[in-house]
Design a protein around this motif. Structure first.
Motif, short mmCIF file in Angstrom:
data_model
loop_
_atom_site.label_atom_id
_atom_site.label_comp_id
_atom_site.label_asym_id
_atom_site.label_seq_id
_atom_site.Cartn_x
_atom_site.Cartn_y
_atom_site.Cartn_z
N GLY A 1 0.86 -1.43 -0.01
CA GLY A 1 -0.03 -0.02 0.03
C GLY A 1 0.79 1.07 0.08
O GLY A 1 0.66 2.41 -0.80
N SER B 1 -3.34 1.83 4.64
CA SER B 1 -4.05 0.57 4.13
C SER B 1 -3.28 -0.59 4.54
O SER B 1 -3.90 -1.85 4.58
CB SER B 1 -4.47 0.89 2.90
OG SER B 1 -3.24 0.81 1.76
N ARG C 1 -7.44 -2.44 2.86
CA ARG C 1 -7.73 -1.29 1.80
C ARG C 1 -9.18 -0.83 1.98
O ARG C 1 -9.42 0.27 1.62
CB ARG C 1 -7.43 -2.18 0.42
CG ARG C 1 -6.17 -3.00 0.44
CD ARG C 1 -4.86 -2.25 0.70
NE ARG C 1 -4.08 -3.24 0.38
CZ ARG C 1 -2.75 -2.90 0.89
NH1 ARG C 1 -2.59 -1.86 1.72
NH2 ARG C 1 -1.65 -4.08 0.56
#
Length: 530
Positions: A156, A307, A312
């Motif tokens: 991420g 995230s 996410r």
């Protein structure tokens, strides 16, 4: 991939080079794509390549040309997704960035419609198609390339630089435009100087190619190639692999569509809203939007990194909910700060246009009746109006009927009502308020956009990842996002309400929220589609 397949672990310095080269390449690629939109918002593209004798029509046609590029992104995703899954990530996006750079420079070389007639818009559309095809292959390649180089738990964070690179392309387009405008006399800029930002793309292309040629192939792809696990036909398998069709539909309607309309509203709608509707000086509006986007980059990096810890889905869903709650208040706040006099005039002296039919077509060179001509006049001025039905055509400003319905008479009536339609420069305090509103939009965009490259990379099997990611992403961003400026501007022109175009963003985000909330979940860091 088979569990026995060994994937090499890149050295930290190699990962840093991958992130730097991929992010800069993304900046340059999106610069090429956005430079058209940056200049379309100022009216240059419309009057040069789409002259129609009607400012509203020129603007709509210029934005339609902008949308065409997005419309062809899914085809580029299919073509280059296939090549990326079969031939490799690295060489595929080398091809895409070359195609993009050449097409962008080409726009700067096309003669105006005054010189070559209808050939001008035709060539511009063809070059926009080439740009759309190139971009359809670029984003997926860069996102996957970085994701496949990322160590566990950092995907991420690392891929958020790709997301920030998209915003960086928009910022760079504004910076280059403002730089050339500042260096050139105004007459020179209007005559031909605006072409220089397009030609500047050749330099960016050279830098991009130099950096990306130094990169090696993705370790995941190299492992698949060594094990003989590449898909025979990644396009077909993207639609037939068990469960993959559902994953692609969620990626399209739940992820790509929602995040892209928020981002385009935060950038292009804000820029157009300030320059046209609120009559803010063009350079000031560009500086404000660019500054907001620049400082807003931190949100993309922060929420991408976050995230890795919270998943996410959570930031994306929160971003969607906050957008639905805050979008209209943010724009109302921005309007009151950008041009307080105009905002007060609209409240104190509302414009009402009434007639037997009051039919208005933004695309018509001349309107069918007197009422339609009046609506056309107010749309061009960016003045909000309310339509009513009456036996005869009447215009009132602040409750006072207007006797002279010529343009001069209407100008005088608006002036009496307190409408100052000259370009304004907001006070320092109001500039700070506008910037705060733009940063709020950037934060909403960062919430939804920052985690997305990692999310989409994790959703699909490696052998068909390039195709499976690129197709829904570019369908969502290409059609829901790419047509946003055109659709929202059309809604505003038809309704007379400068805020009505935001309903398009609201509708798409509401759809994306439902799809994401119902069908996307995560288990122990793994994306699951119910």
């Amino acid at each position: 991939m088979d569990a026995s397949t060994t994937v090499e672990t890149p050295a930290p310095k190699d990962v840093r080079l991958v992130i730097t080269a991929s992010a800069l390449g993304t900046v340059f690629e999106w610069y090429d794509f956005f430079i058209y939109g940056t200049l379309a918002a100022s009216g240059i593209i419309g009057r040069t390549f789409f002259p129609a004798g009607n400012e509203v029509v020129q603007t709509l046609l210029a934005w339609a040309g902008f949308a065409v590029g997005f419309g062809f992104r899914p085809l580029g995703a299919v073509l280059f997704g296939y090549l990326g899954d079969r031939l490799g990530r690295k060489y595929t996006f080398l091809v895409t960035i070359t195609l993009m750079g050449v097409a962008t420079a080409g726009v700067g070389l096309v003669p105006s419609a005054a010189v070559i007639g209808m050939a001008a818009p035709v060539v511009i559309i063809l070059l926009r198609i080439a740009q759309g095809l190139a971009l359809g292959g670029e984003y997926g390649g860069a996102a996957i390339y970085v994701a496949e180089h990322s160590p566990p738990g950092k995907s991420g964070f690392y891929t958020s630089f790709i997301q920030a690179g998209v915003v960086g392309g928009f910022i760079l387009s504004l910076a280059v435009v403002l730089s050339f405008k500042g260096l050139l006399p105004s007459a020179t800029w209007d005559a031909w100087g605006w072409r220089l930002p397009f030609l500047f793309s050749i330099l960016l292309l050279a830098v991009s190619l130099w950096m990306r040629l130094k990169l090696s192939e993705s370790p995941v792809f190299k492992a698949m190639r060594a094990a003989g696990e590449r898909a025979a036909n990644p396009i077909v398998e993207s639609f037939t692999y068990p469960g993959n069709m559902k994953r692609m539909l969620v990626a399209l309607f739940g992820i790509a569509a929602g995040l892209t309309v928020i981002w385009y509203t935060a950038m292009f709608t804000v820029l157009s809203f300030l320059q046209t509707t609120m009559r803010v000086d063009e350079t000031v509006a560009q500086l404000l939007t660019g500054t907001g986007a620049l400082f807003g980059l931190v949100f993309f990096i922060y929420f991408g990194r976050l995230s890795d810890r919270v998943g996410r889905k959570t930031p994306i869903v929160i971003g969607y909910v906050l957008t639905l709650l805050l979008l209209f208040p943010i724009f109302w706040f921005m309007a009151s700060a950008a041009n307080p006099g105009l905002a007060r005039a609209a409240q104190r002296a509302p414009v009402i246009v009434s007639g037997p039919h009051c039919a208005y077509s933004p695309f018509a060179k001349t309107q069918a009746d007197a009422c339609g001509r009046l609506l056309d006049y107010f749309s061009k001025k960016g003045v909000a109006y309310t339509k009513m039905v009456s036996p005869v055509t009447i215009v009132s400003v602040g409750g006072e009927p207007v006797g002279d319905l010529s343009d001069a008479g209407l100008d005088a009536a608006l002036s009496r009502g307190g409408y100052n339609l000259t370009k304004v420069v907001p006070t320092t305090a109001n500039l700070a308020l506008i910037l705060m509103a733009i940063l709020t939009m950037s934060a909403l965009s960062g919430l939804t956009y920052g985690p997305v490259a990692a999310l989409l990379s994790e959703m699909f099997p490696p052998a068909i990842r390039y195709s499976s990611l690129s197709i829904p992403y570019h369908l969502g961003t290409g059609y829901f996002g790419g047509f946003l400026p055109f659709i929202s501007q059309y809604i505003v022109a038809r309704t007379g309400d400068p805020f009505s175009g935001l309903w398009y963003t609201m509708a798409v985000v509401a759809m994306a929220l439902v799809v994401t909330a119902l069908w996307l979940r995560e288990e122990k860091g793994r994306v699951v589609i119910d």
